[in-house]
Design an enzyme around this catalytic site. Structure first.
Site, mmCIF file in Angstrom:
data_model
loop_
_atom_site.group_PDB
_atom_site.id
_atom_site.type_symbol
_atom_site.label_atom_id
_atom_site.label_comp_id
_atom_site.label_asym_id
_atom_site.label_seq_id
_atom_site.Cartn_x
_atom_site.Cartn_y
_atom_site.Cartn_z
ATOM 1 N N PRO A 234 0.794 -1.231 0.000
ATOM 2 C CG PRO A 234 -0.959 -1.607 1.501
ATOM 3 C CD PRO A 234 0.347 -2.177 1.044
ATOM 4 C CE LYS A 235 6.597 4.988 2.190
ATOM 5 N NZ LYS A 235 8.000 4.957 1.723
ATOM 6 C CB VAL A 236 5.609 0.652 -2.496
ATOM 7 C CG1 VAL A 236 6.189 0.693 -3.907
ATOM 8 C CG2 VAL A 236 6.733 0.475 -1.478
ATOM 9 C CB CYS A 239 5.583 6.104 -3.032
ATOM 10 S SG CYS A 239 5.908 6.414 -1.286
#
EC number: 3.2.2.-
Length: 312
Positions: A234-236, A239
């Site tokens: 999710p974070k990548v 980004c």
């Protein structure tokens, strides 16, 4: 070329750790990088002087296309004064003390942003930026102008064929290496356990998925598609959506944003899902800039260190 930019801190934007790309090469207060303008490799130098960005291309390219590229990379069309008013309305104007003039630093190459974002997972800014620079130097195309060499970022097809290697824990300090040592695989570029993710994602983008599709997709569909890539959580994914495609709803959450948000909203006890939902509801299309300013303020004001020590 001279582009009016208003309130814009070029150096801060370059050094804010955004995962679109490493900072550009700094030379006497200016920043240089290789851009591809209508298929032509074109090194450019940018310098911020009293509200005007001076852009000097090393080769002759269409000025309109170059200007549009620069305006996109540094998000110069964004109404930053309107954002400052938004921060005041949300009681976040204190972030301006350390972040005024900061803008998004958007990808000149979406594929490079994908790999940079994967390389940045659980990794310091210094290490992942050095890794991307090594990947460029080893497998990108060299372009030399006036004695200065710049490298393109390699294509998905090229990275698919690169060996993973077995040097996961290589010491990154070059002065500790033998003089005849040469990097020849991904792990030796400092990407460690991410090497197989980078190769597999490169293969998918070379053979199965056209990354350019993301541009025309809405945020939720684009995020779901990116989560199919190896090494993309999710974070990548957020980004990539933010820095690679300027999807403004994206709100990348890592351990530090989690601590910052829980610090400024005591008692809410956000988990990642509730935090993203809150950010999208509360900040809307400004969520991207709010995240950027919150993190930059925490880093530059000392809040990040206090949170790290448990004294925030």
């Amino acid at each position: 070329m001279r582009i009016p930019v208003g309130d814009f801190d070029l150096e801060m934007t370059q050094r804010s750790g955004q995962t679109s790309q490493p900072p550009w090469r700094e030379v006497e207060g200016a920043f240089r990088e290789l851009l591809i303008i209508e298929g032509v490799p074109c090194p450019v130098e940018v310098r911020n002087e009293a509200g005007v960005l001076r852009v000097r291309p090393y080769v002759d390219v269409p000025q309109k296309t170059l200007r549009e590229k620069i305006e996109y990379i540094f998000d110069l069309k964004f109404d930053i004064e309107d954002f400052y008013t938004f921060l005041e309305d949300k009681n976040l104007s204190y972030t301006l003390d350390s972040s005024r003039g900061l803008r998004l630093f958007l990808a000149k190459d979406p594929f490079e942003c994908v790999i940079s974002s994967i390389a940045s997972a659980n990794c310091s800014v210094v290490r992942w930026t050095r890794s991307i620079e090594d990947i460029r130097r080893l497998w990108g195309q060299a372009n030399t102008f006036n004695g200065e060499t710049f490298h393109t970022f390699p294509s998905p097809h090229v990275l698919t064929g690169v060996a993973e290697g077995s040097l996961e824990d290589l010491q990154r300090a070059e002065d500790n290496l033998p003089s005849d040592f040469s990097f020849n695989d991904l792990r030796s570029c400092g990407v460690g356990y991410r090497a197989p993710y980078i190769r597999e994602t490169s293969r998918i983008l070379a053979e199965e998925m056209d990354i350019r599709r993301i541009d025309g997709m809405d945020y939720d569909d684009a995020r779901e598609l990116l989560l199919e890539l190896s090494g993309v959580g999710p974070k990548v994914a957020d980004c990539i959506l933010l820095y690679g495609f300027r999807k403004t709803e994206a709100f990348p959450v890592d351990v530090w944003i989690r601590r910052i948000m829980n610090h400024i909203h005591p008692g809410r006890n956000f988990n990642d899902r509730s935090m993203v939902e809150f950010a999208r509801r509360e900040y809307g299309e400004m969520a991207d800039y709010v995240q950027l300013y919150l993190f930059n303020h925490a880093r530059r004001s000392g809040l990040l260190d206090r949170l790290r020590q448990g004294t925030g």
